[in-house]
Design a protein around this motif. Structure first.
Motif, short mmCIF file in Angstrom:
data_model
loop_
_atom_site.label_atom_id
_atom_site.label_comp_id
_atom_site.label_asym_id
_atom_site.label_seq_id
_atom_site.Cartn_x
_atom_site.Cartn_y
_atom_site.Cartn_z
N VAL A 1 44.35 42.07 27.54
CA VAL A 1 42.93 41.96 27.15
C VAL A 1 42.08 41.85 28.40
O VAL A 1 42.28 40.94 29.23
N GLU A 2 41.12 42.73 28.55
CA GLU A 2 40.24 42.76 29.73
C GLU A 2 38.79 42.64 29.29
O GLU A 2 38.37 43.32 28.36
N GLN A 3 38.03 41.76 29.98
CA GLN A 3 36.64 41.57 29.58
C GLN A 3 35.72 42.71 30.05
O GLN A 3 34.71 42.99 29.41
N ALA A 4 36.06 43.35 31.14
CA ALA A 4 35.19 44.43 31.66
C ALA A 4 35.36 45.69 30.81
O ALA A 4 36.23 45.75 29.94
N GLY B 1 40.33 45.14 37.43
CA GLY B 1 39.89 43.97 38.21
C GLY B 1 39.57 44.37 39.63
O GLY B 1 38.75 45.26 39.88
N GLY B 2 40.25 43.76 40.58
CA GLY B 2 40.03 44.07 41.99
C GLY B 2 40.46 45.47 42.39
O GLY B 2 40.29 45.85 43.55
N LEU B 3 41.00 46.24 41.47
CA LEU B 3 41.43 47.62 41.79
C LEU B 3 40.46 48.67 41.25
O LEU B 3 40.79 49.85 41.23
N ALA C 1 45.06 35.53 47.57
CA ALA C 1 44.36 36.82 47.43
C ALA C 1 45.18 38.00 47.94
O ALA C 1 46.10 37.84 48.75
N GLY C 2 44.81 39.17 47.45
CA GLY C 2 45.42 40.41 47.93
C GLY C 2 46.13 41.15 46.81
O GLY C 2 46.46 40.58 45.77
N VAL C 3 46.34 42.43 47.07
CA VAL C 3 47.00 43.26 46.06
C VAL C 3 48.51 43.26 46.33
O VAL C 3 49.04 44.13 47.01
#
Ligand SMILES: Cc1cc2nc3c(=O)[nH]c(=O)nc-3n(C[C@H](O)[C@H](O)[C@H](O)COP(=O)(O)OP(=O)(O)OC[C@H]3O[C@@H](n4cnc5c(N)ncnc54)[C@H](O)[C@@H]3O)c2cc1C
Length: 476
Positions: free
Chosen positions: A32-35, A40-42, A453-455
């Motif tokens: 489930v994603e709100q955007a 997300g960061g990708l 943080a970070g991918v």
């Protein structure tokens, strides 16, 4: 019986890794994603002009290919490597170039060649055993097939790394490096931590990042970071998982699933947790914010030193003293008039972004509403006279804009919490298994858990392992 074995809230790299690992273990997974889009960061989008692809957040995949999580997943996303991973321009002399080869980098540092070899070179030669340990600092939850076992040499390598890595970056730079170039390039690497460079362990961030430049070449994803998110979502769907966008989860109670994994800043779900845990969460400190800029240019940045054009990442901020001062100002809650700017020239690696796009950000105090465009562009112009004449369009995001897009970035904190020594392991609370919560079926996986943080997907990797272990205990 629940509708799903597992629900994952949030589709950043950690959430996506968790979702895919759970689905690969045969679980029925809902993501489930709100955007309005996954990643997300990708995320990537046409932020400036039609056809221009910009990465909204992460663009340099410094750790991705090295991370145990992505090694296990083995997704075939095409990397785009610049000829030179990073450059650090200086006012009155040639830029420092961080080449893929540590030897070549060291040689060009002249009197600091030995210092580079002994610090960054030694970290890079620690290779995967060392990186595995740094990316998985609390070890391995004992669960599941294919579980990750640290190499036997890892503790020794980590101890050697810690000798320099635990120092403040300013101390390491001043005690081991003698030249303006050597000190500046180390400061630029360490400043990725978004921490005052006079604080312990900032050297460690710098050394590790610089080492990944030698180990991976700091690739981008060909076509934009979104491609990595898309590949993970496709894998989840192929395994029978379901994924929805446009729904913000406000309480875990709304999810009909046996297991819940939150790729979310844990504060969001405070109302679900017992008071004692919430008190411990409140002691976890947010980090500073960032001010993000993306540009569409009509040609490459006109660097005074043309070698900088061959680099993917450019650290814009001048000497050690200047970089350290700007980060100290930001850390103390002020806006530096000469901010340290992290710049990426995707066109140096990837010709598929619709022309010359430029990506950059500077650090600002948490919650800052200041528009830093002028200060950032003045810093670029300083090392690339005529830069502003190349700008066709620009797109800026304040800390509030970042938080609006992603509630994890509270006050513009893109790291999921301050990345100081104290909060490296206490993330978000002291625990041998910080991916667990007091609710036995709810796990955390966002960058508010180690390693931060970070991918790298390691938060998702740990949370999925723990969830599977809890599952097998319940059913066994
Ligand atoms: C400007 C910027 C530049 C960066 N550059 C780099 C870089 O070059 N290299 C690098 O490695 N890292 C970089 N990072 C950091 C990197 O993007 C993050 O560390 C990483 O994305 C964190 O992954 P995550 O899965 O924990 O969370 P995120 O990527 O933040 O994803 C969390 C997801 O969860 C969703 N979500 C949150 N709450 C809810 C809710 N309640 N309900 C439903 N959905 C929810 C969000 O919308 C988001 O999609 C950058 C970040 C930013 C912002």
């Amino acid at each position: 019986m629940s509708d799903y074995d597992a629900a994952v809230v949030g589709s950043g790299p950690n959430g996506l890794v968790a979702a895919v690992l759970l689905a690969r273990a045969g679980r029925r997974v809902l993501l489930v994603e709100q955007a309005d889009a996954f990643g997300g960061g990708l995320r990537s989008a046409e932020l400036t002009l039609p056809g221009r692809v910009h990465d909204l957040c992460a663009t340099v995949m410094a750790m991705t290919a090295l991370s145990p999580a992505f090694r296990e997943l083995g997704l075939g996303v095409e990397p785009a490597c610049p000829e030179i991973p990073a450059a650090h321009p200086l006012d009155d002399r040639p830029a420092v170039l961080v080449h893929r080869d540590p030897g070549e980098t060291a040689e060009r540092l002249g009197p600091d060649a030995g210092a580079w070899r002994a610090t960054v070179g030694a970290t890079a030669s620690g290779g995967l055993p060392l990186l595995d340990m740094l990316l998985s600092p609390l070890g391995v939850p004992g669960a599941g097939p294919g579980r990750f076992r640290p190499h036997l040499s890892a503790p020794l390598r980590a101890a050697l790394f810690g000798r320099y890595g635990m120092l403040p970056a300013t101390t390491l730079a001043r005690t081991r490096f003698r030249t303006v170039e050597g000190r500046a390039v180390l400061a630029g690497m360490a400043a990725h931590s978004i921490v005052d460079l006079r604080l312990p362990m900032t050297a460690g961030y710098g050394l590790m990042l610089a080492a990944t430049a030698h180990l991976t070449g700091w690739p981008l994803v060909r076509g934009g970071s979104q491609r990595l998110a898309d590949a993970l979502v496709a894998e989840l769907l192929r395994l029978g998982g379901e994924a929805v966008t446009g729904h913000r989860v406000t309480t875990v109670k709304e999810l009909d699933a046996d297991t819940i994994v939150l790729d979310a800043a844990p504060w969001q779900f405070a109302a679900d947790f017992p008071a004692g845990y919430v008190r411990r969460l409140r002691a976890f400190r947010r980090g500073p914010g960032v001010f993000k800029l993306d540009w569409a240019l009509d040609g490459p940045v006109p660097w005074r030193d043309p070698a900088v054009a061959r680099a993917g990442t450019v650290h814009v901020g001048g000497t050690l003293e200047e970089v350290a001062l700007s980060e100290a100002e930001m850390f103390a809650g002020r806006h530096s008039p000469r901010p340290f700017v992290l710049l990426v020239q995707p066109y140096a690696a990837d010709p598929t972004r619709g022309g010359h796009t430029l990506w950059g950000y500077c650090h600002v105090p948490n919650g800052s509403a200041v528009d830093m465009t002028e200060a950032v562009e003045a810093q670029i112009e300083r090392f690339a006279p005529g830069f502003r004449d190349r700008v066709l369009a620009r797109h800026a995001m304040t800390t509030a804009d970042l938080e609006r897009r992603n509630p994890n970035y509270a006050g513009g904190d893109i790291a999921g919490g301050l990345s100081t020594l104290g909060q490296f392991l206490k993330r978000p609370v002291w625990s041998l298994n910080p991916w667990r919560t007091p609710l036995p079926n709810v796990f955390l996986c966002s960058s508010s858990t180690p390693p931060g943080a970070g991918v790298h997907g390691m938060g998702g990797w740990h949370a999925a392992r723990l969830a599977l272990a809890a599952d097998s205990r319940r059913s066994g």
